[in-house]
Motif scaffolding. Structure first.
Motif, PDB file in Angstrom:
ATOM      1  N   ALA A   1      41.272  37.827  48.838  1.00  0.00           N
ATOM      2  CA  ALA A   1      41.914  36.816  49.689  1.00  0.00           C
ATOM      3  C   ALA A   1      41.269  35.447  49.500  1.00  0.00           C
ATOM      4  N   PHE A   2      39.955  35.440  49.358  1.00  0.00           N
ATOM      5  CA  PHE A   2      39.212  34.201  49.135  1.00  0.00           C
ATOM      6  C   PHE A   2      39.606  33.562  47.800  1.00  0.00           C
ATOM      7  N   MET A   3      39.730  34.373  46.757  1.00  0.00           N
ATOM      8  CA  MET A   3      40.106  33.868  45.442  1.00  0.00           C
ATOM      9  C   MET A   3      41.557  33.392  45.424  1.00  0.00           C
ATOM     10  N   LYS A   4      42.403  34.040  46.191  1.00  0.00           N
ATOM     11  CA  LYS A   4      43.807  33.610  46.275  1.00  0.00           C
ATOM     12  C   LYS A   4      43.880  32.205  46.862  1.00  0.00           C
ATOM     13  N   LEU A   5      43.116  31.953  47.913  1.00  0.00           N
ATOM     14  CA  LEU A   5      43.096  30.632  48.526  1.00  0.00           C
ATOM     15  C   LEU A   5      42.481  29.603  47.573  1.00  0.00           C
ATOM     16  N   THR A   6      41.464  30.009  46.845  1.00  0.00           N
ATOM     17  CA  THR A   6      40.850  29.133  45.843  1.00  0.00           C
ATOM     18  C   THR A   6      41.871  28.729  44.780  1.00  0.00           C
ATOM     19  N   GLY A   7      42.675  29.680  44.345  1.00  0.00           N
ATOM     20  CA  GLY A   7      43.704  29.395  43.354  1.00  0.00           C
ATOM     21  C   GLY A   7      44.764  28.437  43.865  1.00  0.00           C
ATOM     22  N   GLU A   8      45.110  28.569  45.131  1.00  0.00           N
ATOM     23  CA  GLU A   8      46.117  27.690  45.720  1.00  0.00           C
ATOM     24  C   GLU A   8      45.664  26.240  45.744  1.00  0.00           C
ATOM     25  N   TYR A   9      44.352  26.012  45.707  1.00  0.00           N
ATOM     26  CA  TYR A   9      43.819  24.645  45.708  1.00  0.00           C
ATOM     27  C   TYR A   9      43.350  24.208  44.320  1.00  0.00           C
ATOM     28  N   GLY A  10      43.789  24.926  43.292  1.00  0.00           N
ATOM     29  CA  GLY A  10      43.555  24.482  41.923  1.00  0.00           C
ATOM     30  C   GLY A  10      42.242  24.889  41.313  1.00  0.00           C
ATOM     31  N   GLY A  11      41.530  25.819  41.943  1.00  0.00           N
ATOM     32  CA  GLY A  11      40.241  26.230  41.413  1.00  0.00           C
ATOM     33  C   GLY A  11      40.273  27.506  40.600  1.00  0.00           C
ATOM     34  N   GLY A  12      41.484  28.071  40.407  1.00  0.00           N
ATOM     35  CA  GLY A  12      41.598  29.330  39.690  1.00  0.00           C
ATOM     36  C   GLY A  12      42.306  29.164  38.354  1.00  0.00           C
ATOM     37  N   MET A  13      43.236  30.064  38.057  1.00  0.00           N
ATOM     38  CA  MET A  13      43.968  30.011  36.785  1.00  0.00           C
ATOM     39  C   MET A  13      44.795  28.728  36.717  1.00  0.00           C
ATOM     40  N   ASP A  14      44.851  28.143  35.545  1.00  0.00           N
ATOM     41  CA  ASP A  14      45.505  26.849  35.374  1.00  0.00           C
ATOM     42  C   ASP A  14      47.019  26.946  35.257  1.00  0.00           C
ATOM     43  N   ILE A  15      47.519  28.124  34.962  1.00  0.00           N
ATOM     44  CA  ILE A  15      48.950  28.347  34.781  1.00  0.00           C
ATOM     45  C   ILE A  15      49.406  29.370  35.816  1.00  0.00           C
ATOM     46  N   GLY A  16      50.514  29.079  36.498  1.00  0.00           N
ATOM     47  CA  GLY A  16      51.013  29.971  37.535  1.00  0.00           C
ATOM     48  C   GLY A  16      51.503  31.297  36.991  1.00  0.00           C
TER      49      GLY A  16
END
Length: 352
Positions: free
Chosen positions: A219-234
């Protein structure tokens, strides 16, 4: 029967035929060609091998079999990269014989009867070592290149530490240093980044690190991704690319999703406690770290710390990708290619 109903039935029949064809067609990888003709020196193979006591799949592609072999260790664990590799990084085939490996429990190597108890770090290391030896023998090369991404960097940095004689160089893309330390850095970043009240509530609900519960971390990583800190391509974009892969059947995509959703769960306890600074404080092969400036899955700050303390007798270098987060090979593929060419120019066939 109305014409509209007939049209709908015909469309459904056509869709069913297409789906059946995608499932039962013979899978292979396209030949490497120039002006419509196969390049005679090239190699393009999709192979099933017995690795570590189970069937696992590799994809081998390169314009010239005399080029050095580059073994790519994907992230996850479970996030096989085979179906998207050529879309983003096909140019690598000009400089290397590129090998993408669906690791145990990932993609084509994730059968319905897969035994999750075999997902141990020691087993992945053994698999990687076995595959390295296979590739060295197959292509008559004394050494190969090793590239790891995210989870794959944990395996990669340990392999080059344990078996330095096997590798020209190691490239850690989004290097995993310490999951627990990363959580602290990313949490502080999210606290500063989040302004939306709804997302603030999400972060409060997740709580402060450490996240020892796997679902809490996801859940923490999902939120991180939503703010641009995860995978660069959706994921939708990646799915639209992957579906055109010649190497995957429809059922392989289900295997891919099952493996990706499983992630590191079966070995979560050992995953979060591993710390590269303690486990691999020195290496005797050239080391390169490729990190996205905006990466908060494996934060650049922590990679810098590891880079500074790592004793690398054959040299080390840190490449920062200014426009990328966790996947610079997808966000900045041209610079990624140029950077790997630089690695090759500095290390290939150099004296030990």
């Amino acid at each position: 029967m109305k014409k509209r109903s007939i049209f709908v039935i015909l469309c459904l029949l056509l869709l069913t035929a297409i789906l059946l064809w995608r499932e039962f067609r013979t899978v292979s990888t396209p030949m490497i060609a120039e002006d419509g003709k196969r390049i005679q020196s090239s190699v393009s193979e999709l192979k099933e091998l017995d690795i570590g006591g189970m069937k696992q799949w590799i994809l081998i592609r390169g314009n010239d079999v005399s080029n050095p072999v580059l073994l790519w260790l994907h992230g996850g664990p479970g996030s096989a990269q085979m179906p998207i590799a050529q879309y983003f990084n096909k140019d690598l085939e000009k400089e290397f014989v590129v090998v993408h490996w669906d690791q145990r429990g990932a993609g084509k190597s994730n059968p319905s009867n897969f035994d999750e108890s075999t997902m141990t770090f020691e087993q992945y290391l053994a698999d990687g070592h076995e595959l390295t030896n296979y590739l060295k023998e197959k292509f008559h090369q004394e050494k190969i290149y090793l590239v790891g991404h995210s989870w794959g960097t944990k395996v990669g940095i340990t392999l080059v530490c344990d078996y330095p004689e096997d590798y020209y160089a190691y490239v850690g893309v989004s290097q995993l240093v310490s999951n627990l330390r990363s959580q602290e850095i990313t949490y502080r970043w999210l606290e500063e980044k989040i302004e939306n009240d709804s997302d603030k509530s999400k972060l409060e609900k997740i709580g402060k690190p450490p996240y020892v519960d796997h679902d809490q971390y996801v859940a923490f990583m999902k939120l991180t991704g939503e703010y641009g800190g995860g995978m660069d391509i959706g994921m939708l974009k990646l799915a639209s690319i992957a579906i055109h892969s010649k190497e995957y059947r429809l059922s392989d995509f289900k295997r891919w999703l099952d493996g990706a959703n499983r992630g590191s769960g079966p070995m979560w306890d050992s995953y979060i406690t591993w710390d590269a600074m303690k486990e691999v404080p020195k290496v005797t092969v050239p080391v390169y770290f490729f990190s996205g400036k905006n990466d908060y899955n494996t934060p650049l700050e922590l990679v810098r710390d590891y880079y500074e303390m790592l004793k690398a007798s054959k040299g080390k270098e840190l490449f920062v990708f200014e426009d990328s987060a966790h996947a610079p090979f997808m966000k900045e593929p041209d610079r990624f290619f140029d950077s790997l060419k630089k690695v090759k120019s500095e290390t290939y066939l150099t004296s030990n």
